[in-house]
Write a protein that holds these residues in place. Structure first.
Motif, PDB file in Angstrom:
ATOM      1  N   LYS A 184       0.844  -1.183   0.000  1.00 13.60           N
ATOM      2  CA  LYS A 184       0.000   0.000   0.000  1.00 13.60           C
ATOM      3  C   LYS A 184       0.890   1.246   0.000  1.00 13.60           C
ATOM      4  O   LYS A 184       1.752   1.403   0.844  1.00 13.60           O
ATOM      5  N   ARG A 185       0.650   2.113  -0.979  1.00 17.89           N
ATOM      6  CA  ARG A 185       1.395   3.365  -1.047  1.00 17.89           C
ATOM      7  C   ARG A 185       0.720   4.392  -0.170  1.00 17.89           C
ATOM      8  O   ARG A 185      -0.509   4.413  -0.058  1.00 17.89           O
ATOM      9  N   PRO A 186       1.513   5.288   0.446  1.00 17.24           N
ATOM     10  CA  PRO A 186       0.902   6.319   1.287  1.00 17.24           C
ATOM     11  C   PRO A 186      -0.027   7.214   0.475  1.00 17.24           C
ATOM     12  O   PRO A 186       0.208   7.484  -0.694  1.00 17.24           O
ATOM     13  N   ASN A 187      -1.074   7.660   1.105  1.00 17.95           N
ATOM     14  CA  ASN A 187      -2.022   8.575   0.498  1.00 17.95           C
ATOM     15  C   ASN A 187      -1.335   9.925   0.280  1.00 17.95           C
ATOM     16  O   ASN A 187      -0.575  10.374   1.135  1.00 17.95           O
ATOM     17  N   PRO A 188      -1.574  10.587  -0.847  1.00 17.47           N
ATOM     18  CA  PRO A 188      -0.933  11.886  -1.116  1.00 17.47           C
ATOM     19  C   PRO A 188      -1.200  12.925  -0.032  1.00 17.47           C
ATOM     20  O   PRO A 188      -0.329  13.748   0.265  1.00 17.47           O
ATOM     21  N   ILE A 189      -2.374  12.899   0.576  1.00 18.89           N
ATOM     22  CA  ILE A 189      -2.676  13.851   1.647  1.00 18.89           C
ATOM     23  C   ILE A 189      -1.800  13.562   2.867  1.00 18.89           C
ATOM     24  O   ILE A 189      -1.271  14.482   3.501  1.00 18.89           O
TER      25      ILE A 189
END
Length: 136
Positions: A6-11
């Motif tokens: 899972k990639r970190p959320n841009p926010i």
């Protein structure tokens, strides 16, 4: 079998970068911030990278410690759909964030804000403009 990390959320990445930016602007270490929050500096690192999401109450505590409103952490945040980066795409760093993430940028910011005479501040700004023009 495909790996699905899972990639970190841009926010979350943006909020973390704003925490790091403010922390550096006021000269606070990750250790000191973590100590005041009752968490480890490693947790602060994860927040700053966007790896771990900062909860609302924790973000409010960070804002209080750093003397900024919670809204500070969302300034210039990417927006899904509304002309911002696509979901899952890291936000493009702003010039200010890039500049204030450097040692020179932080030193310049801190030194400039210590100048109280508006005329001296204006002269410093004029000098920087002349030097920058010479670089071109």
């Amino acid at each position: 079998m495909t790996e699905n990390k899972k990639r970190p959320n841009p926010i979350d990445i943006h909020v973390g970068s704003r925490i790091r930016l403010r922390r550096n602007m006021i000269g606070m270490s990750q250790e000191k911030l973590g100590e005041q929050l009752g968490i480890t500096f490693q947790q602060i690192q994860k927040y700053e990278k966007g790896t771990n999401r900062v909860g609302a109450s924790r973000l409010q505590a960070i804002g209080g410690i750093m003397n900024v409103p919670v809204s500070y952490f969302f300034e210039d945040a990417p927006r899904d759909g509304a002309g911002g980066p696509e979901f899952g795409e890291p936000p493009a760093p702003s010039f200010e964030t890039d500049f204030l993430s450097t040692t020179e940028g932080i030193q310049l910011f801190r030194s400039f804000t210590k100048i109280t005479d508006p005329k001296v501040r204006r002269r410093v700004l004029d000098l920087i403009k002349v030097l920058a023009a010479e670089e071109e």
